[in-house]
Each structure stands twice: as C-alpha cells, then as structure tokens.
Enzyme design. Structure first.
Site, PDB file in Angstrom:
ATOM      1  N   GLU A   1     -12.042  -9.747  -5.102  1.00 11.36           N
ATOM      2  CA  GLU A   1     -10.585  -9.757  -4.969  1.00 11.36           C
ATOM      3  C   GLU A   1     -10.080 -11.018  -4.296  1.00 11.36           C
ATOM      4  O   GLU A   1      -8.920 -11.117  -3.939  1.00 11.36           O
ATOM      5  CB  GLU A   1     -10.111  -8.500  -4.236  1.00 11.36           C
ATOM      6  CG  GLU A   1     -10.837  -8.186  -2.949  1.00 11.36           C
ATOM      7  CD  GLU A   1     -10.372  -6.877  -2.288  1.00 11.36           C
ATOM      8  OE1 GLU A   1      -9.330  -6.335  -2.678  1.00 11.36           O
ATOM      9  OE2 GLU A   1     -11.077  -6.425  -1.373  1.00 11.36           O
TER      10      GLU A   1
ATOM     11  N   ASP B   1      -5.281  -7.600  -4.779  1.00 10.32           N
ATOM     12  CA  ASP B   1      -5.420  -8.765  -3.914  1.00 10.32           C
ATOM     13  C   ASP B   1      -5.717 -10.013  -4.721  1.00 10.32           C
ATOM     14  O   ASP B   1      -5.229 -11.094  -4.401  1.00 10.32           O
ATOM     15  CB  ASP B   1      -6.527  -8.522  -2.879  1.00 10.32           C
ATOM     16  CG  ASP B   1      -5.989  -7.729  -1.704  1.00 10.32           C
ATOM     17  OD1 ASP B   1      -4.922  -8.109  -1.193  1.00 10.32           O
ATOM     18  OD2 ASP B   1      -6.603  -6.717  -1.328  1.00 10.32           O
TER      19      ASP B   1
ATOM     20  N   HIS C   1       0.808  -1.217   0.000  1.00  8.81           N
ATOM     21  CA  HIS C   1       0.000   0.000   0.000  1.00  8.81           C
ATOM     22  C   HIS C   1       0.842   1.269   0.000  1.00  8.81           C
ATOM     23  O   HIS C   1       0.414   2.300  -0.512  1.00  8.81           O
ATOM     24  CB  HIS C   1      -1.005  -0.037   1.151  1.00  8.81           C
ATOM     25  CG  HIS C   1      -2.189  -0.878   0.799  1.00  8.81           C
ATOM     26  ND1 HIS C   1      -2.269  -2.196   1.145  1.00  8.81           N
ATOM     27  CD2 HIS C   1      -3.295  -0.605   0.054  1.00  8.81           C
ATOM     28  CE1 HIS C   1      -3.388  -2.709   0.660  1.00  8.81           C
ATOM     29  NE2 HIS C   1      -4.030  -1.759  -0.011  1.00  8.81           N
TER      30      HIS C   1
ATOM     31  N   CYS D   1     -10.506  -1.886 -10.309  1.00 14.57           N
ATOM     32  CA  CYS D   1      -9.929  -0.763  -9.571  1.00 14.57           C
ATOM     33  C   CYS D   1      -8.543  -1.071  -9.032  1.00 14.57           C
ATOM     34  O   CYS D   1      -7.959  -0.282  -8.320  1.00 14.57           O
ATOM     35  CB  CYS D   1     -10.851  -0.316  -8.437  1.00 14.57           C
ATOM     36  SG  CYS D   1     -11.063  -1.570  -7.180  1.00 14.57           S
TER      37      CYS D   1
HETATM   38  C1  PEP Z   1      -7.205  -4.350  -4.701  1.00 18.13           C
HETATM   39  O1  PEP Z   1      -7.002  -5.248  -3.899  1.00 18.13           O
HETATM   40  O2  PEP Z   1      -7.037  -4.458  -5.931  1.00 18.13           O
HETATM   41  C2  PEP Z   1      -7.654  -3.029  -4.248  1.00 18.13           C
HETATM   42  C3  PEP Z   1      -8.021  -2.105  -5.102  1.00 18.13           C
HETATM   43  O3  PEP Z   1      -7.664  -2.805  -2.927  1.00 18.13           O
HETATM   44  P1  PEP Z   1      -6.358  -2.550  -2.026  1.00 18.13           P
HETATM   45  O4  PEP Z   1      -5.188  -2.343  -2.955  1.00 18.13           O
HETATM   46  O5  PEP Z   1      -6.629  -1.377  -1.191  1.00 18.13           O
HETATM   47  O6  PEP Z   1      -6.234  -3.810  -1.256  1.00 18.13           O
HETATM   48 MG    MG Z   2      -7.764  -5.167  -1.893  1.00 15.22          MG
END
Ligand code: PEP
Ligand code: MG
Length: 754
Positions: A603, A627, A361, A674
């Site tokens: 995910e 994920d 992240h 996303c």
């Molecule tokens: C993902 O897992 O693709 C996502 C958009 O959420 P995060 O990256 O916050 O886990």
């Molecule tokens: Mg995620």
C-alpha cells in the site's frame, strides 16, 4: 494590513447572519481600498442570477433589485470566468449593463473579483470609483486577498441564514454539499457527536427543566471557583504579582453578571447549560475582540479559558438525559472510527461528517455497516442541527436539513429501489462468483466490527480477507490483553471456519488513534503508522501475534497480514518476531499450533517497487488500494479539499497493481486486493481482467460484485484491460468501464450510486 484583514475576517465570521456579514464586508472593504463604492453580488442557486446583496455607495434600495443573468454585465463575466476584471471605464465596456436609478452613472473605474469557496463560485466582490482609471496592481491584489479570505465566511453565513429560514418554518431544500462516503440514502434525526471539553463544538440542545439545568450550571461554577482558590493557594508564594492577578480576574468574571447571568438567561429560555455557556462566552469574546485596546483583546483568551473550565466541570457531571433517536444520523465535525464506540449501532441510519472524505476510515466503517455516509460537509452548522430531520444522500454526497415532503418522497423512492436491488441479488448468496466461461473469483469480506460477522455470512462471502484489528482495540480504554484478544480472534476464526480469515496486525496512526495511545504528528499519514509502530513496540506486537496463533489452535484457517510495509527488512523483522512467538507458544503447550500463512500489504509505492523481494519472504500479498492511491497520487485520503483528485482508476494505480501481480507470479505467491476499489463494480471488472482472482470487499457489496463476475466472460475482462491501457485519465477509464457495465445489462448498479 494583516491586522486589518484578521479583524475583518473575525468580524464577518462572528456576524449573526448573512445580511449583517455582507453589510460589514462592503463597509470595511470600501474603507480599506479607499474606493467610492463597494458591493457584493451572490449567485442565486435557484435562478443562477447574480444578485446585488449589499452595497456601500450605490443606492441602498438597489439591493435585491439588481439581478444579472450569467452572461450579463461585468459582474456576470467576473463570475463566469472566475477571474478579476479591472476596467478603466466600465460604461464604455461592451459587457456593461446599465441599471437606471441605482446611482451607478457616477462611477467609471471598476474592479471585480470572484468569491470562490472550495471550488464553488459564490459571487463577486466589486469596488468602483468615480475617476476614470484602472485600479492599481496593489489595490487589485488586496481585493483578491480580501475576497479569498471572506469567501469561506460568506459560505458559512449563507448556511447559517438557511437555518434562520428554517426556524421561521420554511423547508430547506438546498442541500449542503459534501462527498459521498458510503452509498445509500437515509432519513433520520440528527445526533451530534462532539469532542469533550471543547466549547465551540457543543451543539444546541433543548432542556425540559431549566431550573434543574440552572442548578447544574451553578454547581459547576462553584466547583471552578474552588479550583481557582486551590490553584492560587498552591502557587501563591511562587507566582509573580502579574500572574496572581489572573486568579483575581477569573474570580471577578465569575462574580460579575457577565458569564453567569448571561448563561442563566439563556438556560431559562430552554437551552441546555453547555450551549448557553458557549453563546455567552462567544458574545463577550466578540465584544472584547473588537476593542482596539490590545490588553482587553487578550482578555478574550482568559474568558474562553474560564468557559472551558466551567464546561469541563459540567461535562464531568451527569447532564440531562440524552434521547438517542430510533433512527439516528450521527453528525460530527471530524467523525473517526472511534465515533462508533458505545453507540447503539442498530439505531444509526447514516453518518455525516464535516471533515474527511470517501476514503476516511469512518466512511469505510459506514460502508461495512451498510449505512450511507456523507463526508466533508464543511458548511453544515453543527451547533444548529441536533434533533432536526436529515435526508442523507450517500450517492451524491449531500445532506438536506428539514427538507420538504417532495424531497423526502424522492429519497424514499431511491431507498425503495435500493432495497429492491438487494432483494433481487439475494439468491446469489449461495452461488459462487464464477464467470460464464468458468473462471472462479474468490470474494472475501472486509471486517473489523463484531456486528459485521452476521452480514458476512448473509452476503455469501468466501471468508474474511481483511479484519482490521485496530477497530476492537479502539473500543477499549487500554490495550487488550493476550487472553482477551485470543477470545476475540477465536470467535471470528470459528465463525468462518473452515473458510480463511485474514487478521491484520494493528494498523494505528494516520486517522486511527487509540484513546489510550495517542499519536500527535504534523503529518500522520507519513508518520508512525501500522507495522512501524508494531516493530517499535514488540511487547504489543508479540502479545497480538501470540493471541492470534493461540486462537488458531485446532482450526488452521488463520492468515496474518502486515500493514504499511515499506521495505523487505521490515518484513524480516516481523517474521522473526512471529517465528519467535510461535516457537515460544509451541514450547508452552503439547497441542499442535499450525503456523499461520503470512502476508504483506502493498500500500506504499516503495513496497510496489520491492514487491518481488517482499513476495519472496511471505505467503501472499494483499494490495491496499486505499493507501496506495493516496501515496501514489499525493492526495490525503482524509482531506475533502482534494477528494476529487482521489481516484483508484488513475493509470498510475493500475500500473502499480500490474507490477505487484508480476512480482507475485514470479514467486508463485497469490495476490489479492483488499482496498475499497474492489467494492466498486467498474473497478472490480478491471481487477478481474488484470488477473486478480481474490477480491476482499465490504460485505454489503459482495452480491453486486458477484453479479458482475457472473455476468462476465473472463476473456471480456481481459480485453477491457487492453482497451483502457492507452487512456490517460481516470475519468476516461471510468467512463469506459461503466459503459461496459451498461452493456452487460447491469446499469442499475451504477444508477444505485456505485
Ligand atoms: C488500504 O489501505 O487499502 C487498506 C485496506 O487498509 P486501510 O483502509 O485500513 O488503511
Ligand atoms: Mg491501509
């Protein structure tokens, strides 16, 4: 044997430089194996030669003189094949290369094993014997075990030695390798971010006024002395004599000159107190550790505990002022999103983390902020970098420390090209993302920090496709209340209205923890994460939903997204709570509160399989590839050791996306992506071809993706999907897609690192 191994690793790890570390290795390994000679060869990256770096048994003056080309000698073979060679009579082997005057003629039996650290062959560890015989299997496995353990220590010592050269005024043009976290290049001054109360993590920092610093240190020591007296007084009657002796030992250590005197000497030389204390404790611990008496070895822990106590007292008092550089590169061991809290982000030019990978992240946040990031730079000696000039190459994933002017110029040019490309794409801002043949793609932005709202507008997004609400939660010292959250969400919804805004409910766990709600698990990515936490804490979830619904009053552009859905039943439970929150609110006010559109993230592999059942229950699906890739490919998104296996273009990921698209189509529910995959021009091409009409990407990447879409015919994108369908490996698919980007005349996007 294990004890000998442990001791050797400890000794090597604490050796002051590479030379000493290697000399120690050859001496000890020769003893442990019982060989007549032991030598270490390392690969010189400048010439690719294998250089004899240390020996015990060959002539000492051979060190540095024996240099072998990659295809030369048995050592050359050990390194290039990256496997052991056990030879009865080395001089009789066709690959043997004789060096006169190094004393090798006496030896026959040869056993060489490669030294490999994180997939990189550093060199070879060799033992030799006069006798004409193969080393036994036990000896061979022992040497392999030793080499595997020692390689990391050698890599570390190499890095530290690079810094010694730096200190002598040399430039260090050999980069520290890492993993690309966010594209771009930047030059800045290193600013080390380190966790509190952790002696080993304290960086070197110079002080202007040693006298003041000594006073601060002595005050901390005094406080610790009082703490110990207090503790002793409290436990006096209940503690057995042996435990009471510990207090006495602490007091003795404080009174003796070892910790206090040593630290003051270092402060007098210009070091700040925490680092002076760190080095003093380390020096004494090293001496204790090397003692054969187990009682004395155990004193290491006491010494460290005392060091930690003094540090705690130091860190809870104001220290010398910290100068946050104008152009800062944040450097840390394990930088998480929380590292961004309370920092003047406008001065942060880049991010460097010793741990983590491109899907962590912190890297995602760096991309959102448009700053380069390099993750997994595991060999960077953190204690030594503060204040140094760093060149951060976020494209290739490497970091230069105090590089030469030539390297700086090279990167300045790259940075200029990047700015030119951005300027070239600027006119696209107000144009729609539409293919030549009129197929419209909605490009939304991923967000989570307040400072990203401007870039969203500046880059021409059609709205926000993913707002990670956990990020603002991290910037506080307790859960934000309903009023506070309402204000925050309202600002975002108003900023974008009438464009849609997708607020994702709290997604903590994994690598995102809240300082006031820590979650400690052995396997956090398979643990208590996302919606699982929210459903177990309806009081927190309900407050968040109420705030979202209230913020939407009179606007109606809110979408709510549920993270980490694993089963349809979880969606039912969440929908029940959301419905209740909405009803309760509606009863409390006369104002019409629109029910937001509700979506689920896909995910997790089980959610892919249940995508139809989930689609039936919600208004839209959003595929979180970050994920999804980690769970489908069994590759921890945060682990730099397996980062090269993490690839969103793996056929398994593409197949999963197709399944979700079918499930959405069956119930007439839109599907978007996303995850970071959508921000990659090559992958975006494929996603459009697969039939995704909505992509949510980093604001900074919107112009690039728009450019791809506007240079494309939808038909072409669909054909591409068919063309890659039979390819078996992610890298083959990537090569094919990137070839298409070149054919479209957009190769500059690839050269700009994306
Ligand atoms: C993902 O897992 O693709 C996502 C958009 O959420 P995060 O990256 O916050 O886990
Ligand atoms: Mg995620």
């Amino acid at each position: 044997m294990l004890e000998a191994l442990r001791k050797l690793s400890e000794e090597v790890s604490s050796a002051e430089n590479l030379d000493r570390a290697l000399r120690l290795i050859v001496r000890r390994v020769r003893e442990v194996i019982g060989a007549d000679a032991c030598s270490v060869y390392l690969i010189d990256p400048a010439t690719n030669e294998r250089v004899l770096m240390a020996t015990e048994g060959l002539r000492a003056d051979a060190v540095g003189r024996v240099r072998l080309r990659p295809d030369e000698g048995l050592v050359g073979l050990v390194c290039s094949r990256a496997e052991p060679m056990n030879v009865e009579d080395a001089p009789g082997h066709p690959a043997y290369r004789f060096f006169p005057k190094i004393g090798e003629e006496a030896f026959h039996g040869f056993l060489g094993v490669p030294l490999i650290h994180q997939g990189r062959t550093l060199g070879a560890l060799v033992v030799q014997q006069k006798e004409r015989r193969r080393f036994t299997e036990d000896e061979e496995t022992l040497l392999i075990t030793l080499a595997a353990q020692l390689a990391a220590a050698i890599a570390h010592a190499e890095a530290v030695t690079g810094f010694e050269r730096l200190a002598r005024g040399h430039h260090h043009d050999r980069p520290f390798p890492g993993i690309s976290g966010a594209p771009g290049v930047a030059v800045g001054t290193a600013m080390v971010v380190y966790p509190p109360f952790n002696l080993a993590a304290v960086p070197d920092r110079a002080v202007d006024d040693p006298e003041v610093e000594v006073r601060r240190f002595l005050a901390a020591v005094e406080r610790v002395r009082q703490d110990i007296d207090r503790l002793e007084a409290r436990f006096d009657r209940d503690l057995p004599q042996a435990d009471r002796a510990l207090f006495e030992a602490y007091r003795l250590m404080l009174d003796s000159d070892s910790i206090v005197g040593g630290t003051i000497t270092r402060i007098d030389l210009g070091q700040w107190a925490p680092a002076a204390l760190r080095d003093t404790v380390e020096e004494h611990s090293r001496a204790f550790r090397l003692m054969d008496d187990p009682y004395l070895r155990e004193r290491v822990e006491d010494m460290r505990d005392l060091g930690r106590r003094i540090l705690e007292r130091l860190e809870t008092q104001p220290g010398p002022p910290v100068h946050f550089p104008e152009a800062a590169v944040l450097v840390g061991d394990s930088l998480g999103p929380a590292a961004f809290i309370d920092l003047p982000l406008e001065r942060v030019r880049a991010l460097v983390s010793r741990q983590g990978s491109g899907s962590s992240h912190a890297a995602i946040l760096a991309r959102a902020l448009g700053i380069p990031a390099v993750m997994g730079v595991s060999d960077l000696p953190l204690a030594k970098v503060e204040g140094k000039t760093l060149v951060v190459d976020g494209y290739e994933g490497r970091v230069f420390v105090d590089p030469s002017p030539a390297i700086r110029e090279q990167f300045q040019r790259l940075s200029d090209e990047e700015h030119e490309l951005r300027a070239e794409l600027e006119p696209l801002r107000d144009l729609p993302a539409v293919t030549h043949d009129g197929h419209r793609i909605t490009l939304l932005a991923n967000a989570g920090l307040r400072s990203e709202l401007e870039p969203i507008r500046d880059n021409g997004a059609d709205g926000i496709g993913l707002y990670r609400t956990e990020f603002p939660f991290m910037m506080r010292d307790r859960f934000p209340g309903e009023g506070e959250q309402t204000k925050l969400y309202r600002r975002i919804l108003q900023h974008c209205a009438p464009a849609p805004v997708t607020l994702r409910t709290l997604d903590i766990g994994g690598d995102k923890s809240l300082p006031y709600f820590p979650i400690h698990e052995d396997n956090p990515f398979l643990g208590w994460r996302g919606l699982r936490v929210s459903l177990d804490h309806p009081e927190i979830f309900m407050v968040q939903i109420r705030a979202m619904v209230r913020a939407n009053a009179g606007l109606g552009n809110l979408h709510i997204l549920l993270p980490m859905v694993t089963t349809p039943a979880e969606v039912d439970e969440a929908l029940h709570l959301i419905g209740r929150a909405h009803r309760e609110l509606q009863e409390e006010t006369d104002e019409e509160l629109p029910l937001p559109r509700l979506g689920a993230m896909i995910e997790v592999p089980s959610a892919v399989s249940s995508a139809a059942a989930i689609a039936r229950r919600v208004d839209f699906l959003s595929i979180g590839t970050n994920d999804l890739v980690q769970y489908l490919l069994a590759v921890d998104r945060n682990n730099h050791r397996v980062a090269k296996l993490y690839d969103a273009l793996h056929p398994a990921v593409i197949e999963a996306i197709e399944r979700v698209l079918h499930a959405g189509a069956r119930y007439g529910k839109p599907v978007s992506v996303c995850g970071e995959m959508a921000s990659d021009p090559a992958a975006a091409l494929l996603l459009v071809g697969l039939g995704l009409n909505t992509l949510s990407v980093n604001p900074i990447d919107i112009p690039r993706i728009k450019w791809v879409v506007r240079n494309l015919e939808y038909r072409q994108a669909r054909e591409l999907v068919e063309a890659v369908r039979d390819l078996e490996e992610a890298h083959q698919i990537r090569r094919h897609l990137e070839g298409e980007i070149e054919r479209l005349g957009l190769g500059v996007l690839l050269r700009a690192g994306k």
